[in-house]
Write a protein that holds these residues in place. Structure first.
Motif, short mmCIF file in Angstrom:
data_model
loop_
_atom_site.label_atom_id
_atom_site.label_comp_id
_atom_site.label_asym_id
_atom_site.label_seq_id
_atom_site.Cartn_x
_atom_site.Cartn_y
_atom_site.Cartn_z
N LEU A 22 0.73 -1.32 0.06
CA LEU A 22 -0.08 0.08 0.16
C LEU A 22 1.01 1.35 0.05
CD1 LEU A 22 -2.81 -1.00 2.66
CD2 LEU A 22 -3.03 -1.07 0.20
N VAL A 23 2.06 1.20 -0.59
CA VAL A 23 3.16 2.18 -0.55
C VAL A 23 3.43 2.78 -1.91
CG1 VAL A 23 5.36 2.91 0.37
CG2 VAL A 23 3.84 1.75 1.96
N MET A 24 3.76 3.95 -1.98
CA MET A 24 4.39 4.77 -3.06
C MET A 24 5.50 5.40 -2.91
SD MET A 24 0.69 5.32 -5.60
CE MET A 24 -0.39 5.80 -4.20
N ALA A 25 6.25 5.95 -3.98
CA ALA A 25 7.44 7.06 -3.63
C ALA A 25 6.88 8.46 -4.56
CB ALA A 25 8.63 6.43 -4.35
N GLU A 26 7.03 9.33 -4.12
CA GLU A 26 6.92 10.63 -4.38
C GLU A 26 7.98 11.66 -4.18
OE1 GLU A 26 4.43 13.58 -2.34
OE2 GLU A 26 3.76 12.24 -1.03
N THR A 27 7.79 12.86 -4.80
CA THR A 27 8.82 13.90 -4.42
C THR A 27 8.13 15.15 -3.81
OG1 THR A 27 8.69 14.90 -6.87
CG2 THR A 27 10.42 13.32 -6.35
N ASP A 28 6.94 15.17 -4.22
CA ASP A 28 6.02 16.60 -4.06
C ASP A 28 7.00 17.81 -4.47
OD1 ASP A 28 3.97 17.70 -3.01
OD2 ASP A 28 4.62 18.20 -1.10
#
Length: 255
Positions: free
Chosen positions: A198-204
């Motif tokens: 249930l996890v993702m990667a982002e930078t915002d």
């Protein structure tokens, strides 16, 4: 990999050229308001397949008037085919905390009504939602999600208490980690706790980060660093971590 949350329209210089050579296959580009949504749509049209646009109204800004909100909702409905999600939407935790700290009166009800209308639109358009919702606000947002009901919810850069974390896990809500997973113990603890599926990667991006990223522009490619840090917490190889996070993002957004 896929950057699961970025404000592309806020970059002064394009970061889109050469992303494939840096291991980035797609970006989930969120919007702040109507003007931002229109700009995000333009970027997506110029980079089809690479930029996946989300349209919405970010809560950490002055509330829209009724006419402005109706125009946004109408525009989003008209352009629903190009929209991968409704976002970024949520509640103004930081604005409220700042107001209360300075002794100002605060009325949360207008923000709740705004979020309720945006969630209702997501239901009508059958779109997932991208949420700005942290700490105690997240419990309230969970209430609204369940009332609609909405199951496809992505809480970006989430922080919150254990009871809320448990509730979100039960509901199958997704979260995403930013580069601060490399240096924030609170975020590292959450990363160990939250189910890997249930996890993702982002930078915002273009939000700037500290630690090893201090003084550096936030580029989509730093999701590789996020994957490395997250994978190390779970005992995954870098390749395994990248593959898991990417697969989760593809599954959630139907890419």
């Amino acid at each position: 990999m896929i950057d699961a949350h970025i404000h592309l329209d806020q970059y002064e210089d394009s970061v889109l050229e050469g992303l494939e050579n840096q291991g980035i296959e797609a970006l989930i580009a969120v919007s702040m308001n109507l003007a931002s949504s229109k700009r995000t749509r333009e970027l997506a049209a110029g980079y089809p397949g690479l930029v996946k646009p989300a349209y919405g109204f970010h809560p950490e800004q002055p509330l829209p008037g009724e006419e402005e909100l109706n125009e946004l909702l109408k525009w989003m409905t008209t352009h629903a085919d190009s929209m991968i999600a409704v976002g970024e939407i949520g509640l103004p935790y930081y604005t409220r905390a700042e107001a209360e700290a300075s002794g100002e009166a605060w009325d949360q009800e207008p923000y709740l009504r705004l979020l309720d209308r945006l969630l209702g639109l997501a239901v009508r358009l059958d779109k997932p939602v991208v949420l700005h919702s942290v700490y105690e606000d997240a419990w309230t947002v969970c209430d609204l999600l369940e009332q609609h009901p909405i199951t496809r919810a992505h809480f970006h850069w989430f922080k919150g208490p254990e009871a809320t974390i448990e509730r979100m896990i039960r509901q199958g809500y997704y979260i995403s980690f930013t580069p601060d997973i490399l240096y924030e113990p609170e975020i590292q603890d959450l990363a160990r706790r939250y189910p890997p599926e249930l996890v993702m990667a982002e930078t915002d991006g273009p939000w700037p980060f500290e630690g090893p990223f201090a003084g550096r522009p936030t580029h989509p490619a730093v999701v590789h660093d996020v994957a490395a840090a997250w994978g190390a917490l779970h005992g995954y190889t870098l390749a395994e971590a990248k593959a898991r996070l990417t697969a989760n993002t593809v599954r959630f957004y139907g890419l």
